[in-house]
Design an enzyme around this catalytic site. Structure first.
Site, PDB file in Angstrom:
ATOM      1  N   HIS A 157     -20.537  16.578 -16.801  1.00 47.95           N
ATOM      2  CA  HIS A 157     -21.031  17.568 -15.824  1.00 47.95           C
ATOM      3  C   HIS A 157     -22.438  18.042 -16.178  1.00 47.95           C
ATOM      4  O   HIS A 157     -22.816  19.159 -15.845  1.00 47.95           O
ATOM      5  CB  HIS A 157     -20.100  18.789 -15.735  1.00 47.95           C
ATOM      6  CG  HIS A 157     -18.658  18.441 -15.634  1.00 47.95           C
ATOM      7  ND1 HIS A 157     -18.005  18.245 -14.443  1.00 47.95           N
ATOM      8  CD2 HIS A 157     -17.730  18.206 -16.605  1.00 47.95           C
ATOM      9  CE1 HIS A 157     -16.740  17.928 -14.667  1.00 47.95           C
ATOM     10  NE2 HIS A 157     -16.558  17.895 -15.966  1.00 47.95           N
ATOM     11  N   ASN A 286     -46.704  11.352 -16.198  1.00 47.21           N
ATOM     12  CA  ASN A 286     -45.500  11.286 -15.355  1.00 47.21           C
ATOM     13  C   ASN A 286     -44.703   9.992 -15.540  1.00 47.21           C
ATOM     14  O   ASN A 286     -45.285   8.925 -15.716  1.00 47.21           O
ATOM     15  CB  ASN A 286     -45.902  11.413 -13.880  1.00 47.21           C
ATOM     16  CG  ASN A 286     -46.393  12.805 -13.538  1.00 47.21           C
ATOM     17  OD1 ASN A 286     -45.923  13.786 -14.120  1.00 47.21           O
ATOM     18  ND2 ASN A 286     -47.339  12.889 -12.626  1.00 47.21           N
ATOM     19  N   GLU A 291     -39.042   6.908 -12.092  1.00 48.14           N
ATOM     20  CA  GLU A 291     -38.730   7.488 -10.779  1.00 48.14           C
ATOM     21  C   GLU A 291     -38.600   6.389  -9.725  1.00 48.14           C
ATOM     22  O   GLU A 291     -37.712   6.427  -8.869  1.00 48.14           O
ATOM     23  CB  GLU A 291     -39.821   8.480 -10.366  1.00 48.14           C
ATOM     24  CG  GLU A 291     -39.813   9.733 -11.228  1.00 48.14           C
ATOM     25  CD  GLU A 291     -41.090  10.534 -11.009  1.00 48.14           C
ATOM     26  OE1 GLU A 291     -41.084  11.393 -10.131  1.00 48.14           O
ATOM     27  OE2 GLU A 291     -42.077  10.287 -11.710  1.00 48.14           O
ATOM     28  N   LYS A 326     -32.458 -13.664   5.007  1.00 50.86           N
ATOM     29  CA  LYS A 326     -33.359 -13.966   3.889  1.00 50.86           C
ATOM     30  C   LYS A 326     -34.257 -12.807   3.461  1.00 50.86           C
ATOM     31  O   LYS A 326     -34.360 -12.540   2.264  1.00 50.86           O
ATOM     32  CB  LYS A 326     -34.167 -15.228   4.177  1.00 50.86           C
ATOM     33  CG  LYS A 326     -33.340 -16.456   3.854  1.00 50.86           C
ATOM     34  CD  LYS A 326     -33.759 -17.684   4.570  1.00 50.86           C
ATOM     35  CE  LYS A 326     -32.557 -18.450   5.026  1.00 50.86           C
ATOM     36  NZ  LYS A 326     -31.929 -17.921   6.262  1.00 50.86           N
TER      37      LYS A 326
HETATM   38  N1  ARG Z   1     -34.959 -20.998  11.114  1.00 47.61           N
HETATM   39  C1  ARG Z   1     -33.538 -21.070  11.264  1.00 47.61           C
HETATM   40  C2  ARG Z   1     -32.857 -20.314  10.120  1.00 47.61           C
HETATM   41  O1  ARG Z   1     -33.466 -20.094   9.139  1.00 47.61           O
HETATM   42  C3  ARG Z   1     -33.098 -22.468  11.267  1.00 47.61           C
HETATM   43  C4  ARG Z   1     -31.719 -22.666  11.779  1.00 47.61           C
HETATM   44  C5  ARG Z   1     -31.702 -23.726  12.733  1.00 47.61           C
HETATM   45  N2  ARG Z   1     -30.487 -23.897  13.408  1.00 47.61           N
HETATM   46  C6  ARG Z   1     -30.401 -23.712  14.708  1.00 47.61           C
HETATM   47  N3  ARG Z   1     -29.304 -24.047  15.244  1.00 47.61           N
HETATM   48  N4  ARG Z   1     -31.400 -23.242  15.411  1.00 47.61           N
HETATM   49  O2  ARG Z   1     -31.710 -19.924  10.206  1.00 47.61           O
END
Ligand code: ARG
Length: 471
Positions: A157, A286, A291, A326
């Protein structure tokens, strides 16, 4: 230039706004090495199956390496009309090899290609994270010898609770990061499965050899269901969950050290090279790195959230939504990798301010629990002992004293059978010595743990792995 993905079925050129909206090259360029490795493995397999001649496969491999070199050197032109890294590389191959280049995509789709490249990337990135975690564990264990014998207050705590050896503290973080390493290894196993050859969704009528490409790429398993694997992003979500926990652990450490470096605590001196100044207050040094370690945890958790929501309720199998996975994954890996990179030298180069710590160790009755346990060992029921020591603490507080400063008579008031031996468990150092249980801060226990961590970390020992590394 027409995109290779626009077949004869299209009558109109694509609207430029669609190109801008749907492109992924701006972020999936990072997959180029994995894409080249995947394509080379695929071409070699096609040659083994008689679907390419050996000369054709060699020409493809040579040209792909050439393209990879140009990407390495930033000499490769990027055009959003080619959408993604996969199209860029294939297009360049066709420009250079003509019909031979046009054969590469036999028995493969971008759906399995994207998934393969991404798995290879995540696999390598997990290995980099593991190496950094190991460095960090080594930094914590490295602290144990220099800080030997130093006692710190442990908090619950955020109130002073019990005394612990500094080494016990450092090893607490080793344990947390060890569990993270286990999770990295576990996630790696599920990432390291080949989707190549699942093609668009149902597999292919071309006689490919999926096991051969998988072996070439160092995959441990070949996925058994094309419909499942072409839509699977569990590995991406899981890896970012693993990163989120690492970030949480780092945020705890950062928060603690931010507090420890304040004038209120005065436990810690941070290395100046890892601190920043204030533009107005000349006295400020600092802890901005700590941080931001704490703050960037939010990004990683945000990335996890992005992925979970992205994938929720997507029907099987590939959907273009998946392209959005991604940026979140790259951001989470980049953030945690950069944070770990700085955590290592900060852990190694910080200094405990032993004089200040020592001077205030007597505050907070860190020996009260040990005194209670002393009474229990002499036959007092725990609840009775708990109450009795509580009343002694109150008496000491009222007199502005430590427990060991009270007279024996005061101890006898709560437990008449107590003798002068009670003073042997009082005082912070003696309280530390009194611990015995496995996993406690008992000096022998901690010494054994330090030895065992040194042995384990000397070999880098989490289990070893299939060959990593196309990047
Ligand atoms: N640029 C797309 C990706 O990264 C490619 C996938 C392609 N497939 C499709 N059926 N369009 O997911």
């Amino acid at each position: 230039m027409a995109s290779p993905s626009r077949s004869g079925a299209f009558q109109e050129a694509v609207d430029r706004r669609v190109e801008r909206f749907t492109e992924s090259i701006s972020f999936d360029r990072r997959l180029y090495r994995q894409d080249v490795a995947g394509s080379i493995a695929h071409a070699q397999m096609l040659a083994e199956r008689g679907l390419l001649t050996v000369d054709e496969a060699n020409a493809i491999e040579r040209t792909l390496r050439e393209i990879e070199g140009e990407l390495d050197r930033n000499e490769f032109p990027i055009r959003i009309e080619l959408e993604d890294i996969h199209m860029h590389i294939e297009h360049a191959l066709i420009e250079r090899l003509g019909d031979v280049g046009r054969k590469l995509h036999t028995g493969r789709s971008r759906n399995d290609q994207v998934s393969t490249d991404f798995r290879l990337w995540v696999r390598d990135a997990l290995d980099r994270i593991d190496a950094r975690l190991l460095d960090l564990q080594r930094a914590f264990v490295g602290r144990c010898d220099g800080d030997e014998g130093i006692v710190l207050p442990a908090y619950t705590h955020l109130q002073r609770a019990q005394p612990v050896l500094a080494a016990h503290y450092w090893l607490a973080y080793c344990e947390k990061f060890e569990r993270d390493r286990e999770r990295v290894a576990d996630c790696r196993r599920r990432t390291n499965r080949s989707s190549l050859g699942a093609a668009a969704v149902a597999g292919t009528s071309i006689d490919i050899d999926r096991h051969a490409t998988a072996a070439r790429l160092g995959f441990e398993q070949v996925s058994a269901n094309s419909l499942d694997i072409s839509s699977d992003r569990d590995f991406a979500v899981e890896s970012v969950f693993v990163l989120s926990l690492i970030a949480l652990h780092l945020s705890t450490w950062a928060e603690e050290w931010i507090l420890w470096s304040t004038a209120e605590y005065e436990f810690l001196e941070l290395p100046n090279a890892f601190c920043t100044g204030s533009s107005i207050m000349p006295q400020k040094i600092n802890p901005d790195v700590l941080e931001l370690t704490r703050g960037k945890t939010a990004r990683v958790i945000g990335d996890l959230q992005t992925l979970l929501v992205l994938i929720k309720a997507l029907p099987l199998a590939y959907n273009r939504d998946l392209q959005e996975d991604k940026p979140a994954v790259f951001d989470a890996f980049d953030t945690v990798e950069a944070t770990l990179e700085l955590a290592v030298p900060i852990v190694a180069a910080s200094r405990l301010r032993t004089d200040r710590i020592e001077a205030r160790l007597d505050r907070g009755f860190l020996d009260a629990t040990t005194l209670m346990e002393h009474l229990i060992k002499r036959g007092t029921p725990q609840r009775t002992a708990h109450h009795a020591v509580g009343s002694l603490v109150r008496a000491a507080m009222q007199q502005g004293k430590r427990l060991q400063d009270l007279d024996l008579e005061r101890f006898r008031e709560v437990e008449p059978t107590l003798g002068p031996e009670v003073f042997e468990v009082l005082g912070v150092r003696r309280a530390v010595e009194a611990f015995v249980s496995y996993g406690s801060t008992a000096p022998v226990q901690v010494a054994a743990q330090v030895r065992s961590w040194k042995d384990r970390l000397a070999s880098g020992a989490t289990e070893r792995r299939t060959p990593a590394g196309v990047s």
